[in-house]
Design an enzyme around this catalytic site. Structure first.
Site, short mmCIF file in Angstrom:
data_model
loop_
_atom_site.label_atom_id
_atom_site.label_comp_id
_atom_site.label_asym_id
_atom_site.label_seq_id
_atom_site.Cartn_x
_atom_site.Cartn_y
_atom_site.Cartn_z
N SER A 1 1.91 -9.60 -0.58
CA SER A 1 1.57 -8.18 -0.56
C SER A 1 1.72 -7.52 0.80
O SER A 1 1.90 -6.32 0.89
CB SER A 1 0.15 -7.99 -1.07
OG SER A 1 -0.75 -8.79 -0.32
N GLU B 1 -10.24 5.55 2.62
CA GLU B 1 -10.96 4.42 3.19
C GLU B 1 -9.94 3.35 3.57
O GLU B 1 -8.83 3.35 3.03
CB GLU B 1 -11.94 3.84 2.15
CG GLU B 1 -11.34 2.81 1.17
CD GLU B 1 -10.32 3.39 0.19
OE1 GLU B 1 -10.25 4.62 0.06
OE2 GLU B 1 -9.58 2.60 -0.44
N LYS C 1 0.82 -1.22 0.00
CA LYS C 1 0.00 0.00 0.00
C LYS C 1 0.85 1.27 0.00
O LYS C 1 0.44 2.30 -0.52
CB LYS C 1 -0.94 0.01 1.22
CG LYS C 1 -1.98 -1.10 1.20
CD LYS C 1 -3.04 -0.87 0.13
CE LYS C 1 -4.17 -1.88 0.23
NZ LYS C 1 -5.11 -1.76 -0.91
#
Lengths: 417, 264
Positions: free
Chosen positions: A397, A130, A108
């Protein structure tokens, strides 16, 4: 007129204003994508696209972002050869793209550094975002702290309960976290609430969207910021193996780590692209979030794509053990890669993901995010049937610290954070 | 044109229009039918019927909750069409739908607008359908004589000309930033926006978002062709449920009264 180029979701801005002809739809991936948002936000997304297009081609911006990637996020991330897993599975060589080792613990950070730097250049002083599992929220709060921006995070009440540590982490970083109680109180509702907030305050505020979804230019922009994953992975595997992998695998909720991994490999048809969706308790139950498996075409959250929905076009409540994959839609470029057959999307259940989570911990000493464990699970299925001359890359990830308590509870051990 | 379809412009002929909104199926489809009849009796010139959606991203809490109540009550698009079919012959004002794109897309644009024509729905308002995406929807609607109402927001600025030039039925001018719902005051220079829109189109301009008092309605109707009220009515229904008829009727009568004295 609009000139379409594949995969870019890029169109020349047409100039049909005033002729009464809608300048059809920007950011299309086949039938998918578009800009289905309230008029209040249209000028803002147009401005965002213009700014992005400018800075994308600005060497100074790219250098600044590259520096943040290298010196702050810790890029390039490792491509790790999982020797023990490879030996144990007895097929293709398994490589892990270690996005879990990035600063803040997931992929991210790539996207938020890009978007927050862009917001700064656009003169914004406040970012909103969000979050599902909290990974994107933590990353956004981190970028905001670094770049002196105000930050407010919207997170489903369900998720603030499931991920209390991440909530506190965001607060430590100076962000305000708003628990969202509307609807199903999960990621979808957090997106709704962030969109509402943005429509009320655009002047000084940028919406830093966490995935390859929403209205154009977000799917394109987020993919571009995440595509560093696939670019690095490709050059790393070529260096080690001297040839491209037979397959790359990634988990898919909205699909940002997957799109970041896939993008570089899309033109290389010999590389299979496999997205692993959260099947929850199974695609034959109502407790699933596997959009490609059970969803239908629809228009929601600014985009045409596939969505889990009922017979009336109402968005369905979805379920997964993984808060980060607990989303009823999928990014429009994935929908298009599915339509064209270029990528394959497979459902992975909670049980399979938890087993893979435990397997990776014991075999390689790596505690991955439960999201990423969905991709590990599918790799465990297909790798034994593949040639030892071939390799696969799994996008790991994120790291799994945030999931430990939930996995313990899944296994019947009552641990609370 | 189907004689059941009352043209939208009729709501604005020789008067300032009071436009009233209800969420279909809140608290039941039978009560929605009653509330529509009573709002028309109280002087509403046009009724906006909300088809509930699970995730109404342009709505504030009041209408969000109405959507949830209606969906929990089991309302469906088909039941709403049937209700409109029953109420249509009993009222003489235009009826329009307000909803989000996905339920319409799911029904099928062609089938949806054919059904609108059959039961006598003259227009549709879709807050998640901006000008750029309107093409396929507007084409399907035009085949069946249904107007797709355009929205203009405080941020529209240089887009106003383009949007207004293609406007049908009426222009829905969004008074404020953000979502629907009662506001203490409206900060935007609405009058200037109305004037700008009117430079590009003869289609009537109605103002909505945040309007709830007769004073606001009177003030806005001094320069706009219509006043749209949603959340204030839905709030009465939330408070009084199946017994909201008297309250709703009295409220609409008061609002209509406040703008009538400004008649053109």
């Amino acid at each position: 007129m609009g000139q379409k180029t594949y995969g870019g979701g890029e169109f020349e801005r047409s100039n049909l204003a005033g002729q009464g002809i809608p300048a059809q739809s920007r950011g299309r991936y086949g039938a998918h994508g578009g800009q289905y948002i309230p008029e209040t936000l249209m000028n803002e997304v147009i401005r965002l696209e213009e700014a992005y297009t400018f800075y994308k081609n600005d060497p100074a911006f790219q250098e600044e972002l590259g520096k943040l990637f290298r010196e702050y996020a810790g890029r390039p991330s490792l491509l790790y050869f999982a020797q023990k897993m490879t030996n144990d599975l007895g097929g293709a060589k398994v490589y892990l793209k270690r996005e879990d080792l990035n600063h803040t613990g997931s992929h991210k950070i790539n996207n938020v550094l890009g978007q927050t730097l862009l917001a700064k250049k656009m003169g914004k002083t406040r970012i909103i975002a969000e979050t599902g599992a909290g990974q994107h929220g933590v990353a956004a709060a981190t970028a905001a702290a670094l770049m002196d921006m105000e930050c407010e995070i919207f997170m489903g009440k369900e998720d603030t309960d499931r991920q209390v540590l991440n909530v506190y982490r965001m607060e430590l970083l100076g962000a305000r976290v708003h628990p969202v109680t509307s609807g199903t109180a999960t990621l979808k509702d957090a997106v709704n609430e962030t969109m509402r907030e943005w429509a009320g305050r655009v002047e000084d505020t940028a919406y830093v969207l966490g995935s390859v979804m929403g209205p154009h230019p977000f799917p394109m922009m987020v993919r571009d910021f995440q595509s560093v994953i696939g670019r690095e992975a490709k050059s790393q595997i070529l260096e080690i193996e001297g040839k491209l992998p037979a397959a790359v695998l990634a988990c898919v909720g909205g699909g940002s780590n997957a799109m970041g991994m896939f993008h570089e490999f899309v033109p290389h048809e010999e590389v299979a692209l496999i997205g692993c969706e959260a099947a929850g308790r199974g695609v034959d139950t109502f407790e699933t979030a596997a959009t490609i498996a059970v969803g239908k075409p629809g228009i929601f959250h600014g985009m045409h794509s596939y969505f889990c929905q009922d017979g009336e076009g109402q968005i369905a409540p979805v379920y997964s053990i993984s808060a980060g994959l607990d989303y009823p839609g999928i990014g429009p470029e994935h929908a298009w890669l599915h339509d064209t057959g270029r990528a394959t999307y497979v459902p992975v259940t909670d049980e399979e993901a938890v087993r893979a989570f435990e397997y990776l911990a014991r075999t390689e000493g790596i505690i991955s995010a439960i999201e990423s464990a969905h991709a590990v699970a599918h790799a465990m299925e297909i790798v034994p049937g593949m040639s030892p001359d071939d390799s696969v890359i799994i996008c790991l990830s994120g790291r799994g610290d945030k999931d430990v308590a939930a996995i313990a509870r899944y296994r019947g051990r009552d641990i609370h954070e | 044109m189907n004689e059941k379809m009352v043209p939208i412009k009729q709501a604005f002929e020789g008067k300032r229009a009071f436009i009233a909104f209800v969420t279909a199926g809140d608290p039941s489809i039978e009560r929605t039918e009653e509330y529509i009849l009573r709002m028309v009796r109280a002087g509403a010139d046009l009724i906006e019927i909300g088809i509930p959606f699970s995730d109404p991203t342009a709505e504030g809490p009041v209408i969000q909750e109405a959507n949830i109540r209606a969906l929990r009550g089991g309302v469906t698009v088909s039941k709403i069409f049937e209700m409109v079919g029953r109420v249509r012959p009993k009222v003489d004002v235009p009826l329009v739908f307000m909803t989000y794109l996905n339920p319409v897309y799911h029904y099928g644009y062609g089938a949806f607008f054919a059904r609108c024509h059959e039961v006598g729905v003259s227009g549709i308002i879709l807050p998640d359908l901006p000008f750029e995406e309107k093409g396929p929807v507007a084409e399907a609607a035009a085949v069946h004589g249904v107007d797709v109402v355009s929205l203009i927001a405080p941020t529209s600025k240089e887009r106003i000309g383009m949007i207004a030039a293609g406007a049908q039925g009426f222009v829905y001018l969004v008074s404020s930033m953000g979502v629907t719902g009662v506001r203490r005051s409206i900060q935007t220079d609405v009058r200037e926006m109305v004037d700008t829109v009117k430079r590009y189109t003869d289609v009537p301009v109605a103002v909505g978002f945040g309007i709830h008092t007769p004073e606001q309605a009177a003030q806005i109707s001094a320069y706009a062709d219509g006043v749209i009220v949603g959340s204030a009515i839905v709030k009465l229904i939330a408070e009084h449920g199946a017994d909201a008829g008297d309250e709703v009727e009295a409220y609409v009568r008061g609002m209509k009264g406040a703008i009538t004295c400004k008649s053109v």
